[in-house]
Scaffold this active site. Structure first.
Site, short mmCIF file in Angstrom:
data_model
loop_
_atom_site.label_atom_id
_atom_site.label_comp_id
_atom_site.label_asym_id
_atom_site.label_seq_id
_atom_site.Cartn_x
_atom_site.Cartn_y
_atom_site.Cartn_z
N ASN A 238 0.91 -1.28 -0.01
CA ASN A 238 -0.06 0.09 -0.06
C ASN A 238 0.85 1.17 0.02
O ASN A 238 2.19 1.22 0.40
CB ASN A 238 -0.87 0.12 1.28
CG ASN A 238 -2.19 0.70 1.00
OD1 ASN A 238 -2.35 1.42 0.16
ND2 ASN A 238 -3.55 0.57 1.78
N GLU A 239 0.35 2.45 -0.49
CA GLU A 239 0.99 3.55 -0.33
C GLU A 239 0.07 4.47 0.34
O GLU A 239 -1.10 4.96 0.21
CB GLU A 239 1.23 3.95 -1.65
CG GLU A 239 2.16 5.37 -1.69
CD GLU A 239 2.60 5.69 -3.07
OE1 GLU A 239 2.38 4.65 -4.01
OE2 GLU A 239 3.09 6.69 -3.35
N GLY A 240 0.62 5.04 1.70
CA GLY A 240 -0.13 6.22 2.31
C GLY A 240 0.57 7.49 2.00
O GLY A 240 1.38 7.68 1.01
N THR A 241 0.12 8.55 2.75
CA THR A 241 0.59 10.05 2.56
C THR A 241 2.13 9.72 2.86
O THR A 241 2.91 10.57 2.05
CB THR A 241 -0.09 10.67 3.41
OG1 THR A 241 -1.38 10.39 3.73
CG2 THR A 241 0.21 12.31 3.26
N TYR A 242 2.67 9.02 3.63
CA TYR A 242 4.21 9.35 4.07
C TYR A 242 5.03 8.15 3.91
O TYR A 242 6.15 8.26 4.25
CB TYR A 242 3.98 9.80 5.65
CG TYR A 242 3.92 11.18 5.92
CD1 TYR A 242 4.95 11.95 5.92
CD2 TYR A 242 2.79 11.86 6.06
CE1 TYR A 242 5.16 13.39 6.12
CE2 TYR A 242 2.78 13.14 6.16
CZ TYR A 242 3.87 13.93 6.28
OH TYR A 242 3.66 15.08 6.10
N GLY A 243 4.45 7.36 3.27
CA GLY A 243 5.21 6.04 3.12
C GLY A 243 4.79 5.05 2.28
O GLY A 243 3.47 4.83 2.02
N VAL A 244 5.58 4.26 1.29
CA VAL A 244 5.14 3.23 0.68
C VAL A 244 5.50 1.77 1.43
O VAL A 244 6.25 1.94 1.90
CB VAL A 244 5.96 3.15 -0.54
CG1 VAL A 244 5.32 1.98 -1.62
CG2 VAL A 244 6.08 4.59 -1.40
N VAL A 245 4.67 0.88 1.51
CA VAL A 245 4.63 -0.07 2.29
C VAL A 245 4.95 -1.26 1.42
O VAL A 245 4.03 -1.59 0.54
CB VAL A 245 3.63 -0.44 3.21
CG1 VAL A 245 4.01 -1.72 4.29
CG2 VAL A 245 3.45 0.89 4.18
N ASP A 352 -4.52 9.49 15.20
CA ASP A 352 -5.10 9.20 13.81
C ASP A 352 -5.71 7.77 13.91
O ASP A 352 -5.48 6.85 13.17
CB ASP A 352 -3.88 9.12 12.86
CG ASP A 352 -4.48 9.45 11.38
OD1 ASP A 352 -5.54 9.60 11.27
OD2 ASP A 352 -3.63 9.02 10.53
#
Ligand SMILES: Nc1ncnc2c1ncn2[C@@H]1O[C@H](COP(=O)(O)OP(=O)(O)OP(=O)(O)O)[C@@H](O)[C@H]1O
Length: 540
Positions: A238-245, A352
């Site tokens: 997945n890709e969030g706002t602050y990092g790609v996982v 959050d």
């Protein structure tokens, strides 16, 4: 400037050379251990945030070379903390001004990761010194995990694990501020704000440190960071706002892990502070309900190596045909509350909590992840940004603009999560802050000064709200013939206590764990969830 005024901070130091590196900063404690002063190879780097705040990094010459090489290899100066040559003339000017304020050879009190407030073995600060200073479902097919997929520009692109054998021991700090200043980071927006700083708070805070230290291991980062080469990347999760996982395999142990790559592109000026905060907090916390960070690895990027957790709760809810039963929700909320209690016991606000930040493994264990907005807090409370917590899970005091908030904001989110698990849909899904408040008031009644002392003084309470009465029980009846989620008397009592307007009266994690809902008879904890996952074809 007050000579003793100091900021609350827990700098990370990754020190491969076994030298203790500190950040000099104005008004800090004077030298008490001259023998520790002046590590010969230290360089002082400064970095300037969006608002002109100066951030100082202490690194060794070797590291600086490594970083410069890596920056060259990456062709991207954003990938690394700035070296002086990467600063603009304006920044350099500011930097020099700031550096001029810093006394050389001063010793400062710096908490090392192993002496931070969270460390197990030694939580007493040491004196050290320095001379310089919208989502779609994604099935990964590998183990049948289901996740939501965020924006995915780099999907399919292999990450270059071909970087330099560099790096990076950095200590971050900031200069101290003028008498009434301190700094609050509005994390998602990379802003730096100057807010009131209270010396008493710092002193009070220090007194809490001992009892706040978690009884768990701490990560020894003194040995330096390993390379990401130790891991074989399998696929992007997945890709969030602050990092790609990414999902990855430890080449040595074959263990499957999750690698969260810190996104540098959002940071105009060096290493993202939000990521530092997340790493700092996550490496220090160890609890069965909190995703475990095993280590931090580097190439030209920085990665957090985390235990791999198969499911995201939000993704599961989205694909379930039936909502979780009350017993299943009890099991999940129990685990969530245990994690939240641990956080609050250790003076950490998550800020959050939402179903997409809760992971679930095939053995029915819930794990809180994404600490990108989390922060330490102290007592008495200082002012923090109200722009935290995803809208649907945001407490009314935040929506009404308070800057003085505490652990109660996380408890509101827990209430929203509990309701969502029962109903299989978010409880308050507003599209704007005003609509969010309207949805809350329609379900819980319009608050007033009698039930929420101080309500009318909140910045957002100037608006005249239509009087509504509480209809929550209609949404969660004890018996239903219409398919509404049913909730027992005790369950509804807990939900109501979580969704209490007055933050002071809102139930705490500790009290919630003692609530009679959890102590009726049930449930054989993870058994229920495991069965549920099995019935959906996932076998752990
Ligand atoms: N340890 C893990 N195991 C498996 N998947 C994970 C793990 N950590 C994170 N993920 C997945 O990656 C997603 C993004 O991670 P995370 O929320 O930490 O990143 P973020 O950039 O901070 O996201 P956000 O945009 O929500 O702030 C998660 O929602 C989850 O689906």
């Amino acid at each position: 400037m007050h000579p003793e005024k100091k900021r609350k901070l827990t700098p990370i130091i990754w020190d491969r050379d076994d030298k203790e590196v500190g950040i000099s900063s104005k008004n800090r404690i004077s030298s008490k251990s001259p023998s520790l002063c002046s590590p010969p190879s230290l360089q002082k780097l400064t970095n300037i945030s969006a608002d002109g705040d100066v951030i100082m990094y202490a690194i060794t010459n070797t590291q600086l070379r490594g970083m410069q090489m890596a920056a060259g290899a990456a062709g991207n100066s954003e990938a690394l903390p700035n070296s002086p040559s990467l600063l603009s003339p304006k920044q350099c000017r500011r930097t020099n001004e700031e550096l001029g304020e810093v006394e050389d050879n001063e010793c400062i009190e710096v908490r090392h990761i192993s002496t931070s407030r969270w460390a197990l073995m030694d939580n007493s600060p040491r004196e050290i010194c320095s001379d310089n200073t919208g989502d779609t479902l994604l099935n990964t097919h590998e183990s049948g995990e289901l996740r939501r997929e965020g924006s995915d520009s780099s999907r399919g692109k292999s990450s270059s694990f071909d970087g330099q054998d560099s790096f990076m021991e950095l200590a971050t700090s900031r200069r101290d501020y003028s008498e009434n200043d301190t700094m609050e980071i509005d994390e998602k927006h990379d802003e730096v704000r100057h807010l009131d700083w209270d010396l008493e708070e710092e002193e009070e805070f220090s007194r809490f440190e001992e009892r706040a230290a978690p009884k768990s291991r701490s990560m020894n980062m003194l040995q330096g960071c390993r390379s990401v080469f130790n891991y074989e990347k399998l696929n992007k999760i997945n890709e969030g706002t602050y990092g790609v996982v990414y999902k990855a395999r430890d080449k040595e142990t074959e263990e499957i892990v999750a690698l969260k790559k810190v996104k540098m592109s959002l940071e105009r000026e060096g290493f993202p502070l939000t990521s530092l905060r997340e790493i700092n907090i996550l490496v220090s916390l160890h609890h069965p309900s909190i995703v475990d960070v095993k280590e931090v690895v580097v190439d030209k990027d920085v990665f957090m190596v985390m235990e791999y957790v198969e499911h995201e709760l939000k993704g599961l809810i989205d694909i379930m045909k039936q909502p979780f039963s009350e017993k299943e929700v009890k099991c999940l909320i129990l685990q969530l509350l245990e994690g939240v209690k641990y956080l609050h016991d250790n003076w950490v606000l998550h800020r959050d909590l939402k179903t997409s930040n809760l992971l679930l493994n095939n053995r029915g264990k819930l794990k809180i992840c994404d600490f990108g907005l989390s922060r330490q807090y102290g007592s008495p409370l200082k002012t923090y940004t109200p722009l935290v917590v995803a809208l649907w899970y945001r407490a009314p005091e935040l929506l009404l603009g308070t800057k003085h908030y505490s652990s109660a904001i996380d408890m509101w989110s827990v209430g929203c999560i509990m309701a969502e698990l029962l109903a299989k849909q978010p409880l308050f899904n507003g599209k704007s802050e005003l609509e969010q408040l309207d949805k809350i008031f329609r379900a819980l009644g319009t608050p007033n000064e009698a039930i929420w002392p101080g309500f009318s003084k909140l910045p957002g309470a100037k608006v005249k709200f239509v009087k509504q009465s509480n209809t929550l029980r209609e949404k969660f009846p004890a018996i239903s013939f219409k398919g509404s989620p049913v909730l027992s008397e005790q369950g509804f009592d807990l939900l109501s206590q979580l969704l209490t307007y007055y933050p002071e009266k809102r139930i705490t994690a500790e009290a919630a764990l003692k609530h009679s809902w959890f102590h009726k008879e049930e449930p054989s904890i993870e058994e229920l969830i495991r069965n549920r996952l099995k019935s959906m074809g996932y076998d752990g």
